[in-house]
Design a protein around this motif. Structure first.
Motif, short mmCIF file in Angstrom:
data_model
loop_
_atom_site.label_atom_id
_atom_site.label_comp_id
_atom_site.label_asym_id
_atom_site.label_seq_id
_atom_site.Cartn_x
_atom_site.Cartn_y
_atom_site.Cartn_z
N ASP A 183 76.68 -72.68 -15.68
CA ASP A 183 77.71 -72.12 -16.59
C ASP A 183 77.50 -71.98 -17.78
O ASP A 183 78.16 -71.61 -18.91
CB ASP A 183 79.05 -72.55 -16.20
N PHE A 184 76.35 -72.60 -18.29
CA PHE A 184 75.74 -72.58 -19.58
C PHE A 184 74.42 -72.24 -19.93
O PHE A 184 73.54 -72.58 -19.34
CB PHE A 184 76.11 -74.07 -20.34
N ALA A 204 86.98 -74.68 -20.54
CA ALA A 204 85.65 -74.28 -20.02
C ALA A 204 85.66 -74.85 -18.66
O ALA A 204 84.97 -74.26 -17.69
CB ALA A 204 84.69 -74.96 -20.69
N CYS A 219 84.63 -72.78 -15.14
CA CYS A 219 83.63 -73.18 -14.23
C CYS A 219 83.95 -73.03 -12.87
O CYS A 219 83.19 -72.69 -11.84
CB CYS A 219 83.17 -74.79 -14.53
N GLN A 227 82.52 -70.72 -22.72
CA GLN A 227 81.51 -69.88 -22.30
C GLN A 227 81.87 -68.54 -23.15
O GLN A 227 80.85 -67.55 -23.02
CB GLN A 227 81.76 -69.66 -20.74
#
Length: 451
Positions: free
Chosen positions: A312-313, A331, A335, A350
């Motif tokens: 997710d990053f 965040a 996720c 994000q």
């Protein structure tokens, strides 16, 4: 939807980590995480004190909204704020909390799917939180010598880590649902006792702060209050050097434990598909301006490390935009594709631009060691510390990252602009009054319990 490990240390000043530019501290796992993921250069806690910071993160609300002002937990029995662990669990995420809690409710009431080796603080918590008159920390001056090699200095944290790694090895592969594992250890929090190995790693680590108690910022009334409260003016040069050397060893210990988590994920075949996030609850002044530990809205105390890697990053990215710990909490929901309560604060990391000079970040402090409350507003390069019983301070962090030159008198328009952002969040007068009122109620309750 990726499984996520949230690794939270205690009292880690981000400037004492190699991916944030420290020249000597050994933190290779944090460097690896930064290479593989996203490093947030300007991340802030909600309040630079354990219980307020952790409670705000747990509940997704500002400290003044949930009235968790200090480390005194008297009168919090009625606090029943939903937690991120409970809300995620209700949406099918298996949430696990390991280690230190130190929030508004006992561990068993926080609603996580599993609670392992919790570290609650017994009532009344810290009772030395009077601000009018300003309390003096009874053991303040005695803290100066609490550093150096010691037997089993990390025993509690190693127990927490063994429990967390045991869960990853035995339980994680069996969970038929997305899971979140929050690991909370105590280091590099004071005292700065370390193993002989870590002490020897930093023979030149016992330096002195570049900016001591003689500069203009050190003479601000709140800075003077904190030195008086903790009696830090009595610390000798030898002790200052020893505490700083021990701190480096404690930071490296934290990095080692983060490395063990990465290895454990590799061992169960879940390294690539799992988000790993490292942060802390607040920073540490480490002798800057003659101040120690937290309780201040200066950068060394209120800023935190925040590094996130995984599906997710983005990899190899550095985000300059100021962010909050509540953005990190948001965040986590992103996720898992979970719905977050509408009234909770924060924006998912994000979704935050890499360099947004217009974004506003907020923090506050109402705890022990200063005569009254204070608020921080950061926007772009500018930072306002709005003090309720002392002059406000304004810093341009691009030109003055060490906060040596207060520009409040020279830049009244910028003070007014940032104060406007503060008042859009809360009434500083009203919230300061509420904080003092609860403080008085707690002190009266403590006195009644003794009589």
């Amino acid at each position: 939807m990726a499984n996520t490990v949230l690794f939270v240390s205690d009292e880690h000043n981000p400037r004492y980590a190699s991916p944030y530019g420290h020249p000597t501290v050994v933190t290779p796992t944090m460097e690896q995480l930064a290479r593989e993921g996203t490093l947030f250069e300007n991340a802030y806690c909600a309040s630079p004190l354990c219980l307020p910071s952790r409670s705000a993160f747990m509940a997704g609300r500002w400290v003044h909204e949930i009235q968790t002002y200090s480390n005194c937990n008297v009168g919090m029995e009625a606090f029943d704020y939903p937690t991120y662990g409970r809300v995620l669990a209700e949406q099918g995420v298996h949430t696990v909390h390991v280690g230190k809690t130190h929030v508004y409710s006992p561990a068993e009431e926080l609603g996580f799917s599993e609670m392992i080796a919790p570290g609650d603080v017994r009532v009344p918590g810290d009772a030395n939180h009077s601000r009018t008159p300003l309390a003096v920390r009874p053991d303040g001056a005695d803290r100066a010598g609490r550093y150096g090699p010691a037997e089993q200095p990390f025993s509690t944290d190693l127990e927490i880590m063994d429990a967390a790694l045991g869960w990853l090895a035995e339980r994680a592969p069996q969970i038929d649902a997305p899971w979140l594992l929050a690991i909370n250890i105590h280091k590099p929090h004071f005292p700065q006792y370390v193993t002989q190995e870590l002490w020897d790693l930093y023979p030149d680590g016992g330096d002195l702060p570049a900016h001591g108690p003689d500069g203009a910022t050190a003479h601000h009334p709140y800075a003077q209050d904190l030195r008086y409260h903790f009696q830090t003016d009595a610390f000798s040069e030898e002790d200052v050097r020893g505490l700083r050397r021990g701190y480096l060893g404690c930071v490296t210990f934290v990095d080692w434990q983060l490395g063990r988590v990465m290895q454990a994920l590799e061992a169960i075949g879940q390294r690539e598909g799992t988000n790993v996030i490292y942060t802390t609850d607040h920073g540490d002044m480490l002798g800057k301006f003659g101040m120690w530990w937290k309780c201040s809205l200066y950068e060394d105390s209120v800023r935190v490390p925040l590094i996130a890697a995984g599906p997710d990053f983005a990899a190899g990215q550095r985000v300059a935009t100021p962010v909050s710990a509540l953005d990190l909490q948001a965040a986590l929901f992103r996720c898992f594709g979970a719905e977050r309560p509408a009234e909770w604060r924060g924006q998912p990391l994000q979704e935050i631009a890499v360099d947004d000079g217009e974004r506003v970040v907020f923090a506050e402090y109402h705890g022990h060691g200063t005569r009254s409350g204070a608020y921080m507003v950061r926007k772009g390069d500018w930072k306002l510390i709005y003090c309720m019983a002392a002059p406000h301070q304004l810093f341009n962090l691009a030109e003055d990252p060490e906060e040596l030159r207060d520009l409040a008198a020279a830049q009244p328009a910028m003070v007014a602009e940032l104060e406007g952002h503060l008042r859009a969040i809360c009434s500083p007068e009203a919230e300061n009054a509420r904080a003092h009122a609860l403080e008085r109620q707690q002190i009266e309750a403590l006195a009644a319990a003794k009589s």
